[in-house]
Design an enzyme around this catalytic site. Sequence first.
Site, PDB file in Angstrom:
ATOM      1  N   GLU A 157      10.486  -0.630 -14.039  1.00 45.55           N
ATOM      2  CA  GLU A 157      11.335  -0.444 -12.779  1.00 45.55           C
ATOM      3  C   GLU A 157      11.319   0.999 -12.269  1.00 45.55           C
ATOM      4  OE1 GLU A 157      15.860  -0.990 -11.145  1.00 45.55           O
ATOM      5  OE2 GLU A 157      15.654  -1.193 -13.173  1.00 45.55           O
ATOM      6  N   GLU A 240      23.668   0.464  -5.139  1.00 49.59           N
ATOM      7  CA  GLU A 240      24.205   0.189  -6.360  1.00 49.59           C
ATOM      8  C   GLU A 240      25.632   0.772  -6.572  1.00 49.59           C
ATOM      9  OE1 GLU A 240      21.109  -0.152  -9.918  1.00 49.59           O
ATOM     10  OE2 GLU A 240      21.713   1.614  -9.406  1.00 49.59           O
TER      11      GLU A 240
END
Length: 376
Positions: A157, A240
């Site tokens: 990622e 997030e």
Amino acid sequence: MRPSPHHARRARGLLGALLTSLVSLAALLTTAPVAQADTTICETFGTTTIQGRYVVQNNRWGTSATQCITATDSGFRITQADGSVPTNGAPKSYPSVYNGCHYTNCSPGTNLPAQLSTISTAPSSISFNYVNNAVYDAAYDIWLDPTPRTDGVNRTEIMIWFNKVGSVQPIGSPVGNANVGGRDWQVWSGNNGSNDVLSFVAPSAISSWNFDVMDFVRQAVSRGLAQNSWYLTSVQAGFEPWQNGAGLAVTSFSSSVNKGSSSDPGTPGGSTACKVAYGANAWQGGFTADVTITNTGASSVSGWKLAFTLPSGQQITSAWNANLSGSSGAVTASNVSHNSELAAGGRATFGFQGTSSGTFAKPSAFTLNGTACVTA
């Protein structure tokens, strides 16, 4: 009663006017764009599609508290974000918009997954709206995997942190700095227990940017966290949040993946075969390095870029026979005019001087135009 000629003409006139209005209305309905109503999603993993090509997902997985997002025609906004989680752990969620495949849900018409060696460019644009009464990061995710998987967790990622508010930090630890896409970033590297994570943190908030996703993919390849035979499976932009988050929004998003050859010699996928010799002379606080690239392939290379990562504590102060992007961490050396051509079996040599602290070490890996080289 039989209508008089006057009344008959008036009736015909009204009927004609009505028919004309209906025709005009039908034409308007046929040609005018139909506005898309905003869609609110509160389901844990609820999704919807925007623009007929991107998926917006609520993606709440770190808390049982309510989170709602409203998808717009150009992105989404967080409308409700209850609860909070400790800032030294995982966030509450990752509401986002994406192109590609995420847990078997693929965006309409996407050409992802795509093998890195087949991608010439992957242009993307993003605009964010930020708030201050929350703890969060604004992150663009790039997912890579050795297989063209459309489900589950990928191997690597890449996170681009456009902004962060509060005492949150990426997975792992800082490993240096890099200039990517013409911007300077602090680079972090680590593993969250499921996949490797390579993060690029902006020194100050970026509210909007147009860039090439492949610039960051090349960083992962040069650091050994991906290979050109791997696949790009999705790109995602969102937030997030750890605490609150209402009002955060992706106000616009675009993503495309272009396949085929590229004139950019730094693009992964070149058929280059290479060998690199790295000779260094180190002393207390400094060093010089002489680098020789040998084209071991059967065809010539016109224009080259050599990517490598300097060990921690090293920083380049000057260079010769090459143009350098980055002075610590991830570095890319590119040819100058007099050494741009590498014939089959040919060589190019360049060097640099720098400062160092701690125990001196050499870079462990090199890639030439995106292809891993043998180290002599």
